[in-house]
Write a protein that holds these residues in place. Structure first.
Motif, short mmCIF file in Angstrom:
data_model
loop_
_atom_site.label_atom_id
_atom_site.label_comp_id
_atom_site.label_asym_id
_atom_site.label_seq_id
_atom_site.Cartn_x
_atom_site.Cartn_y
_atom_site.Cartn_z
N ASN A 11 65.50 66.71 5.02
CA ASN A 11 64.72 67.94 4.93
C ASN A 11 63.52 67.81 4.00
O ASN A 11 63.19 68.73 3.26
N THR A 34 63.42 75.99 6.86
CA THR A 34 63.23 75.17 8.05
C THR A 34 62.84 73.78 7.58
O THR A 34 62.37 73.61 6.45
N GLY A 35 63.02 72.77 8.43
CA GLY A 35 62.62 71.45 7.98
C GLY A 35 63.08 70.32 8.86
O GLY A 35 63.92 70.48 9.74
N PHE A 76 61.03 75.03 12.09
CA PHE A 76 59.83 74.37 11.58
C PHE A 76 58.76 74.26 12.66
O PHE A 76 57.57 74.53 12.43
N GLY A 115 59.09 70.76 5.35
CA GLY A 115 59.52 72.04 5.90
C GLY A 115 58.83 73.20 5.23
O GLY A 115 57.99 73.01 4.33
#
Length: 354
Positions: free
Chosen positions: A124, A115-116, A85, A127
């Motif tokens: 999460n 991603t996150g 991220f 992201g």
């Protein structure tokens, strides 16, 4: 090495405190990393938030990173998620390479382009979808794991077996995950896995990654079948957020443990709503009970857990959305359940692990 094919003027390596100590020494002597700049963040999912991301951005900025720089994420799922991220958003995106060091990261977090970071007490929540330039897998890193982290990653492999084939599932629910737990305390942790077990696990990891890669290739942004990879996660993320909120100075449950507990609940719903075989549910639940222990929820926690589920990213029109199974490999996405059915699943979870 992948760096040869990756455009870069500066190389940065992101680790957490644990992987800096245990894993960075295995790579630090590579010639291509001789001038790499290290960025170290605290270990643990409780640090997978804005503060850590800001630290990574600041270190990239101080280190002279440009849009032509490369960030290597060396660590578990927290590092690869957060590092991916940070790289995806710094200067609107720089190249990044994932080198997963935990079983969880190898079979799940580092593969698939998600991603996150955590935000507002939710897993999460912030992201982007963005693939790493490369993912480099080396199962030798598994020798650095304790039994708990090995089990955490194995839960995602168990999920992959359930959404794939009976042969894969059958091997997973008969694998001896407890090897080495009774070694003398003075013995080196690196020797917890025997060479034969590591070799077998290496093949199983490769099979598990193939399951995820196949599904992600078909549906990279989770519009349909990629939701299969969320089996066990609607309940699992709620368990994880519930645990994070109560952890404070203590350690919250690991992601894979939350997923294992979520699998129990969602297998129960699968039996009740989509005809999953009861015998295979019980065999899976028994395996999880033996290897993952329990979670001390009570009926007083049900409303909070259900509220956490309402924030799940798969939800449609404010309705809690589940991936269920009609059988092993028989995936049923976009399933719903009543509040009463969800509470019945939580009752089953508590009774099954009590």
């Amino acid at each position: 090495m992948a760096l040869v094919e990756c455009e870069r003027d500066h190389i940065f390596v992101l680790t957490d405190e644990n992987t800096h100590e245990k894993c960075w020494p295995m790579l630090s002597n590579f010639f291509g990393l001789k001038n790499a700049k290290l960025i170290i963040i605290p270990a643990g999912d409780q640090h997978k938030g804005l503060e850590s991301v800001c630290h990574v951005w600041e270190e990239l900025d101080k280190g002279g990173a440009t849009r032509h720089s490369c960030l290597i994420n060396l660590g578990g799922g927290m590092v690869t998620d957060l590092g991916g991220f940070a790289a995806s958003t710094f200067k609107r995106g720089i190249n990044f390479i994932n080198i997963p060091t935990t079983l969880l990261a190898m079979v799940d977090a580092s593969v698939g382009g998600k991603t996150g970071i955590n935000f507002g007490g939710l897993k999460n929540e912030i992201g982007v979808f963005n693939d790493s330039k490369f993912v480099i897998l080396n199962t030798e890193f598994l020798r650095t794991l304790d039994a708990e982290n090995l089990a955490s990653g194995y839960a995602e492999m168990l999920k992959h077996g359930l959404i794939s084939t009976e042969e894969m599932w059958a091997e997973l629910v008969t694998f001896n995950l407890k090897e080495g737990e009774e070694e003398e305390k003075g013995e080196r942790e690196e020797e917890r896995l025997s060479s034969s077990t590591l070799k077998r696990l290496q093949r199983m990891v490769a099979d598990s990654v193939k399951v995820k890669e196949r599904i992600v290739k078909e549906d990279p942004t989770e519009q349909g079948i990629r939701k299969a990879l969320n089996f066990g996660h609607t309940f699992g993320h709620a368990f994880e957020s519930w645990s994070l909120a109560r952890a404070k100075s203590a350690h919250p449950i690991l992601h894979g443990y939350a997923v294992a507990f979520g699998i129990i609940c969602e297998l129960y719903l699968s039996v009740a709503k989509t005809g999953f075989p009861t015998d295979k549910m019980r065999q899976t639940v028994n395996y999880i009970r033996e290897h993952y222990g329990s979670l001390p929820i009570t009926c007083d926690d049900y409303d909070e857990l259900i509220e956490l589920m309402t924030h799940d990213k798969k939800n449609i029109d404010n309705t809690i959305n589940f991936t269920l199974l009609g059988g092993i490999g028989d995936i049923r996405i976009n399933q719903t359940a009543t509040i009463e059915e969800i509470k019945d699943a939580l009752d089953f979870f508590r009774d099954g692990l009590g």
